[in-house]
Write a protein that holds these residues in place. Sequence first.
Motif, PDB file in Angstrom:
ATOM      1  N   TRP A   6       0.380   4.237  -0.425  1.00 49.22           N
ATOM      2  CA  TRP A   6      -0.165   5.447   0.192  1.00 49.22           C
ATOM      3  C   TRP A   6       0.262   5.575   1.663  1.00 49.22           C
ATOM      4  O   TRP A   6       0.186   6.657   2.252  1.00 49.22           O
ATOM      5  CB  TRP A   6      -1.685   5.465   0.087  1.00 49.22           C
ATOM      6  CG  TRP A   6      -2.368   4.228   0.594  1.00 49.22           C
ATOM      7  CD1 TRP A   6      -2.714   3.127  -0.133  1.00 49.22           C
ATOM      8  CD2 TRP A   6      -2.799   3.970   1.947  1.00 49.22           C
ATOM      9  NE1 TRP A   6      -3.318   2.194   0.675  1.00 49.22           N
ATOM     10  CE2 TRP A   6      -3.393   2.690   1.950  1.00 49.22           C
ATOM     11  CE3 TRP A   6      -2.740   4.693   3.131  1.00 49.22           C
ATOM     12  CZ2 TRP A   6      -3.924   2.118   3.097  1.00 49.22           C
ATOM     13  CZ3 TRP A   6      -3.266   4.137   4.285  1.00 49.22           C
ATOM     14  CH2 TRP A   6      -3.849   2.865   4.253  1.00 49.22           C
ATOM     15  N   LEU A   7       0.751   4.472   2.260  1.00 52.56           N
ATOM     16  CA  LEU A   7       1.242   4.550   3.637  1.00 52.56           C
ATOM     17  C   LEU A   7       2.536   5.350   3.740  1.00 52.56           C
ATOM     18  O   LEU A   7       2.954   5.716   4.834  1.00 52.56           O
ATOM     19  CB  LEU A   7       1.471   3.143   4.186  1.00 52.56           C
ATOM     20  CG  LEU A   7       0.222   2.312   4.488  1.00 52.56           C
ATOM     21  CD1 LEU A   7       0.601   0.888   4.836  1.00 52.56           C
ATOM     22  CD2 LEU A   7      -0.580   2.943   5.619  1.00 52.56           C
TER      23      LEU A   7
ATOM     24  N   GLU B 246      -5.592   9.618   1.271  1.00 52.89           N
ATOM     25  CA  GLU B 246      -5.557   8.915  -0.008  1.00 52.89           C
ATOM     26  C   GLU B 246      -6.942   8.865  -0.656  1.00 52.89           C
ATOM     27  O   GLU B 246      -7.082   9.061  -1.868  1.00 52.89           O
ATOM     28  CB  GLU B 246      -5.023   7.495   0.200  1.00 52.89           C
ATOM     29  CG  GLU B 246      -5.051   6.615  -1.030  1.00 52.89           C
ATOM     30  CD  GLU B 246      -4.126   7.092  -2.137  1.00 52.89           C
ATOM     31  OE1 GLU B 246      -4.224   6.573  -3.266  1.00 52.89           O
ATOM     32  OE2 GLU B 246      -3.308   8.001  -1.872  1.00 52.89           O
ATOM     33  N   LEU B 247      -7.979   8.614   0.152  1.00 57.68           N
ATOM     34  CA  LEU B 247      -9.336   8.584  -0.393  1.00 57.68           C
ATOM     35  C   LEU B 247      -9.749   9.954  -0.911  1.00 57.68           C
ATOM     36  O   LEU B 247     -10.411  10.066  -1.947  1.00 57.68           O
ATOM     37  CB  LEU B 247     -10.319   8.095   0.675  1.00 57.68           C
ATOM     38  CG  LEU B 247     -10.184   6.624   1.098  1.00 57.68           C
ATOM     39  CD1 LEU B 247     -11.150   6.310   2.225  1.00 57.68           C
ATOM     40  CD2 LEU B 247     -10.429   5.710  -0.098  1.00 57.68           C
TER      41      LEU B 247
ATOM     42  N   ILE C  69      -2.281   5.701  10.425  1.00 56.86           N
ATOM     43  CA  ILE C  69      -2.763   4.938   9.271  1.00 56.86           C
ATOM     44  C   ILE C  69      -4.130   5.444   8.834  1.00 56.86           C
ATOM     45  O   ILE C  69      -4.401   5.583   7.637  1.00 56.86           O
ATOM     46  CB  ILE C  69      -2.814   3.437   9.608  1.00 56.86           C
ATOM     47  CG1 ILE C  69      -1.395   2.882   9.783  1.00 56.86           C
ATOM     48  CG2 ILE C  69      -3.559   2.659   8.526  1.00 56.86           C
ATOM     49  CD1 ILE C  69      -1.348   1.459  10.282  1.00 56.86           C
TER      50      ILE C  69
ATOM     51  N   ALA D 202       0.853  -1.195   0.000  1.00 55.13           N
ATOM     52  CA  ALA D 202       0.000   0.000   0.000  1.00 55.13           C
ATOM     53  C   ALA D 202       0.884   1.239   0.000  1.00 55.13           C
ATOM     54  O   ALA D 202       1.219   1.774   1.062  1.00 55.13           O
ATOM     55  CB  ALA D 202      -0.921  -0.003   1.222  1.00 55.13           C
TER      56      ALA D 202
ATOM     57  N   ARG E 105      -5.011   7.055   5.239  1.00 57.19           N
ATOM     58  CA  ARG E 105      -6.069   6.457   4.426  1.00 57.19           C
ATOM     59  C   ARG E 105      -7.079   7.518   4.003  1.00 57.19           C
ATOM     60  O   ARG E 105      -7.519   7.541   2.840  1.00 57.19           O
ATOM     61  CB  ARG E 105      -6.758   5.342   5.219  1.00 57.19           C
ATOM     62  CG  ARG E 105      -7.861   4.613   4.433  1.00 57.19           C
ATOM     63  CD  ARG E 105      -7.314   3.990   3.183  1.00 57.19           C
ATOM     64  NE  ARG E 105      -8.347   3.268   2.454  1.00 57.19           N
ATOM     65  CZ  ARG E 105      -8.180   2.784   1.228  1.00 57.19           C
ATOM     66  NH1 ARG E 105      -7.024   2.945   0.604  1.00 57.19           N
ATOM     67  NH2 ARG E 105      -9.149   2.137   0.640  1.00 57.19           N
ATOM     68  N   ARG E 106      -7.486   8.373   4.918  1.00 56.26           N
ATOM     69  CA  ARG E 106      -8.433   9.445   4.567  1.00 56.26           C
ATOM     70  C   ARG E 106      -7.832  10.370   3.520  1.00 56.26           C
ATOM     71  O   ARG E 106      -8.519  10.802   2.578  1.00 56.26           O
ATOM     72  CB  ARG E 106      -8.815  10.241   5.825  1.00 56.26           C
ATOM     73  CG  ARG E 106      -9.708   9.494   6.792  1.00 56.26           C
ATOM     74  CD  ARG E 106     -10.317  10.451   7.799  1.00 56.26           C
ATOM     75  NE  ARG E 106      -9.303  11.193   8.540  1.00 56.26           N
ATOM     76  CZ  ARG E 106      -8.780  10.778   9.689  1.00 56.26           C
ATOM     77  NH1 ARG E 106      -9.177   9.636  10.218  1.00 56.26           N
ATOM     78  NH2 ARG E 106      -7.880  11.509  10.317  1.00 56.26           N
TER      79      ARG E 106
END
Length: 270
Positions: free
Chosen positions: A175-176, A236-237, A229, A173, A233-234
Amino acid sequence: MTMSIGTMTARPARGPLAGLVAHLVLSTALAATTGLTGSGWVAGIAYAIALYVLLRTGLERAGMRALGAANAVTLGRAVLVGGVTALVVTSFSQSISLPVLVTLVGVALALDGVDGQVARRTGTTSSLGARFDMEIDAFLILVLSVYVGSTYGWWAIAIGAFRYVFVAAMWAAPWLNGALPPKFSRKVVAALQGVVLVVVTADLLPHGLSFAALAVALISLTWSFGRDIAWLRRTELTRRTATARTPLTRRIPAVRIPSQRRRRTASANV
């Protein structure tokens, strides 16, 4: 071809090589005083060789011909961590000197803030130095978590393994790998791991309190990583949503086609 003395003494390999030699000296001293098993020797030497290769590669990629004062301090810490590694692996087969182990850990942690101060005062801060310092801290936490895990349960290794699992997850992933906003609480949680592991390693608390302290350290670390994390994640979304809503004509760069008149003019000029 001429080579000046300054060039000879500023080779990128000189600093890492000094660290390798210093580790051999420290390991020999530990073997003569406290005793090291064969596995302890192997673990220490493997660590020292890996340190030499990675540090030399980092210096070459950064275009640095010498370590500098700040990185030299970090290298000293790294050598001490190598000694800690050899002792911890030795502890799996025989008893070791706890005062010696705690002393090495204590000095390594005490020097943690020194290299940063030296870098700022001498104006020699660098991305390599920051990464070097961070990796040594992370590996020391991992080694200490392994040591206490043999007594309080292997779940304690998660304290040191958390970061390495996070780094490995970046491959699956990407995006991490995003930039995180600075958080003071993140620094507090990181410092808590070191303090708790040192206290438990030194056997300063009763077994029950040490167990509870390790549990609190792991819970706080889980919360810190979980929060980061979730934020990544937010982010990236949000980025994906913004990209999906962007009109196709804005995402694809326009290609300029010369007009018929310009093509005719160009032909006439030829």
